[in-house]
Design a protein around this motif. Structure first.
Motif, mmCIF file in Angstrom:
data_model
loop_
_atom_site.group_PDB
_atom_site.id
_atom_site.type_symbol
_atom_site.label_atom_id
_atom_site.label_comp_id
_atom_site.label_asym_id
_atom_site.label_seq_id
_atom_site.Cartn_x
_atom_site.Cartn_y
_atom_site.Cartn_z
ATOM 1 N N GLN A 115 100.773 -5.281 15.713
ATOM 2 C CA GLN A 115 100.992 -4.444 14.534
ATOM 3 C C GLN A 115 99.686 -3.834 14.043
ATOM 4 O O GLN A 115 99.650 -2.669 13.629
ATOM 5 C CB GLN A 115 101.641 -5.266 13.416
ATOM 6 N N GLU A 116 98.603 -4.579 14.087
ATOM 7 C CA GLU A 116 97.331 -4.054 13.598
ATOM 8 C C GLU A 116 96.783 -2.946 14.495
ATOM 9 O O GLU A 116 96.227 -1.954 14.003
ATOM 10 C CB GLU A 116 96.315 -5.189 13.452
ATOM 11 N N ILE A 117 96.932 -3.094 15.800
ATOM 12 C CA ILE A 117 96.508 -2.017 16.709
ATOM 13 C C ILE A 117 97.346 -0.766 16.452
ATOM 14 O O ILE A 117 96.826 0.354 16.379
ATOM 15 C CB ILE A 117 96.636 -2.454 18.183
ATOM 16 N N LEU A 118 98.656 -0.961 16.299
ATOM 17 C CA LEU A 118 99.545 0.167 16.013
ATOM 18 C C LEU A 118 99.134 0.867 14.727
ATOM 19 O O LEU A 118 99.055 2.104 14.675
ATOM 20 C CB LEU A 118 100.989 -0.340 15.899
ATOM 21 N N GLU A 119 98.865 0.111 13.682
ATOM 22 C CA GLU A 119 98.503 0.703 12.398
ATOM 23 C C GLU A 119 97.181 1.459 12.486
ATOM 24 O O GLU A 119 97.016 2.520 11.868
ATOM 25 C CB GLU A 119 98.457 -0.394 11.337
ATOM 26 N N ASP A 120 96.246 0.938 13.275
ATOM 27 C CA ASP A 120 94.984 1.659 13.491
ATOM 28 C C ASP A 120 95.237 3.032 14.105
ATOM 29 O O ASP A 120 94.597 4.021 13.747
ATOM 30 C CB ASP A 120 94.059 0.864 14.411
ATOM 31 N N ARG A 121 96.179 3.095 15.037
ATOM 32 C CA ARG A 121 96.433 4.363 15.740
ATOM 33 C C ARG A 121 97.303 5.316 14.932
ATOM 34 O O ARG A 121 97.158 6.536 15.034
ATOM 35 C CB ARG A 121 97.069 4.083 17.109
ATOM 36 N N LEU A 122 98.210 4.783 14.116
ATOM 37 C CA LEU A 122 99.097 5.648 13.341
ATOM 38 C C LEU A 122 98.321 6.566 12.402
ATOM 39 O O LEU A 122 98.687 7.722 12.202
ATOM 40 C CB LEU A 122 100.078 4.807 12.518
ATOM 41 N N GLY A 123 97.260 6.053 11.822
ATOM 42 C CA GLY A 123 96.513 6.840 10.852
ATOM 43 C C GLY A 123 95.657 7.935 11.447
ATOM 44 O O GLY A 123 95.225 8.853 10.739
ATOM 45 N N ILE A 124 95.403 7.864 12.759
ATOM 46 C CA ILE A 124 94.459 8.793 13.390
ATOM 47 C C ILE A 124 94.946 10.237 13.335
ATOM 48 O O ILE A 124 94.176 11.158 13.042
ATOM 49 C CB ILE A 124 94.214 8.366 14.856
ATOM 50 N N TRP A 125 96.212 10.450 13.610
ATOM 51 C CA TRP A 125 96.734 11.818 13.726
ATOM 52 C C TRP A 125 96.489 12.628 12.460
ATOM 53 O O TRP A 125 96.208 13.819 12.519
ATOM 54 C CB TRP A 125 98.238 11.788 14.024
#
Length: 436
Positions: free
Chosen positions: A96-106
């Motif tokens: 979940q933490e890796i996913l959340e890191d990537r979600l914000g990038i866009w």
């Protein structure tokens, strides 16, 4: 930090730290599509595994008691920012933490949270922001479950609402916000494009109206459901939104094999929402998070292909004798208010649109039943083309008078174009229209 053994935050047990993720090569800032391949994950902390393993565990071992206390200070809100490490799978987990890191990038968001569904994301957002007596101001229409949550469920607990149409002008928005300002407006909630009419909301006008009418600490945050266009074709944080909501089930997941939600925004707002998520347990599971990490790698490719297909399909449908109107963002009348919003807010027309057939429910059902390639199912943003009847399916619970006022008519079919061959899809729609 470096990939070395460093002291734990308490100064006690040493532990290894992940390598920081690269976001630049030389002077070049990396694009989101590149960062989706590895951001937030260090293979050397997982036996060199190229992809993150799925961490199927309910709880995590603390290096010492002092570290456990510090983690719970973050989880319980005694210290802002959440836990400094892994605690318990209701709060956080590696996937979940890796996913959340990537979600914000866009969208360049400061922080992000993942949820078990789009509606659990929306419900957690509302519960973290409102209290009895507060007012939610929202655009309309909204996804039917969101409208139900606001009017029928939160309404039972003394939460009020006022709305304005999706395409409202600055003056119309001012009128509604001014009326609402007599009470405590806790949240302004938008959905753009609106589901299922595809009407756009002028986020810049909403932000300007909010800033003019509310001052200082009384200024309510603006949250927006960006599922239909984001993050590739719309990034509403740039137009003044504070919080962005997603059904990650749709384009982010994109394969019709998972259900999840996401919320992006400033650390301040995300911390508030995180405390509610920690309490009620609406985080997504590690397997779903892992599947979303896979899907994000091809997000740009899938959305681009679907968008190209939609433009070709809509060009065919637009001139058909049995079609009354195609509610596709690529066909907005030049000089119209909707075209103005589109030109300022969007970088693409998307691949989900509203198709108004000549006739009513009978003609809509005949068309849907005759489709061969497109699947008759709710949802959108998958690799396959989907078609549904909003008035009789997703928005059935909306009162008839409100459906009519919002343009959710019996002859409306919602279509989400996938990544099939565009000419094959056109052939499918052409044959289905013969049944109308």
């Amino acid at each position: 930090m470096t990939d070395e053994t460093e002291a734990d935050l308490t100064g006690a047990t040493p532990r290894r730290r992940p390598k920081p993720s690269a976001d630049k090569v030389g002077d070049r800032k990396l694009k989101p599509s590149t960062m989706m391949m590895g951001h937030g994950y260090d293979p050397m902390l997982s036996e060199g595994s190229l992809k993150p393993p799925i961490f199927l565990t309910s709880t995590f071992v603390f290096p010492n008691a002092a570290a456990g206390k510090r983690h719970f200070e973050g989880v319980t809100g005694k210290r802002p920012g959440g836990a400094d490490g892994l605690v318990y799978s209701r709060f956080n987990g590696p996937n979940q933490e890796i996913l959340e890191d990537r979600l914000g990038i866009w969208e360049g968001a400061e922080d992000a949270l993942a949820f078990s569904s789009g509606m659990s994301a929306i419900a957690t957002l509302f519960l973290s922001m409102v209290k009895p007596g507060d007012t939610i101001v929202h655009s309309g229409p909204l996804y039917a479950a969101t409208e139900t949550l606001i009017a029928r469920i939160l309404g039972r607990f003394g939460v009020h609402w006022l709305d304005f149409p999706a395409g409202a002008t600055r003056e119309e928005i001012d009128a509604v916000l001014s009326k609402a300002a007599s009470g405590n407006v806790a949240l302004i909630y938008l959905e753009s494009p609106a589901n299922p009419t595809n009407a756009l909301v002028d986020v810049e006008a909403v932000a300007a109206s909010r800033d003019a009418i509310f001052k200082g600490a009384s200024k309510p945050p603006i949250a927006i459901d960006n599922t239909f266009l984001g993050p590739l074709w719309a990034q509403p944080l740039k137009q003044g939104a504070d919080i962005v909501v997603y059904s990650l089930t749709k384009y982010a997941g994109g394969h019709s094999d998972l259900v999840a939600g996401g919320v992006l925004g400033s650390k301040e707002h995300i911390n508030t929402i995180r405390l509610m998520r920690n309490t009620i347990g609406t985080i997504c599971d590690p397997n779903t998070a892992w599947m979303l990490l896979r899907s994000l790698e091809t997000l740009e490719l899938r959305m681009s292909r679907a968008g190209e297909n939609a433009a070709k399909v809509c060009a065919f449908l637009r001139g058909h004798e049995k079609v009354e109107h195609v509610g596709y963002l690529g066909f907005l009348e030049e000089g119209s208010r909707q075209a103005d919003i589109y030109n300022r807010h969007c970088t693409g027309a998307g691949s989900t649109f509203s198709l108004y057939l000549k006739g009513g429910e009978k003609e809509a059902f005949a068309f849907l039943d005759a489709l061969k390639i497109a699947k008759l199912a709710v949802s959108l943003g998958g690799t396959e083309t989907l078609a549904s009847h909003p008035a009789g399916m997703t928005h059935l619970s909306v009162p008839d008078a409100r459906k009519q006022a919002l343009g959710i008519t019996d002859n409306l079919v919602r279509i989400s174009i996938g990544v099939e061959d565009a000419d094959d899809l056109i052939a499918d729609f052409e044959e289905a229209l013969k049944a109308v």
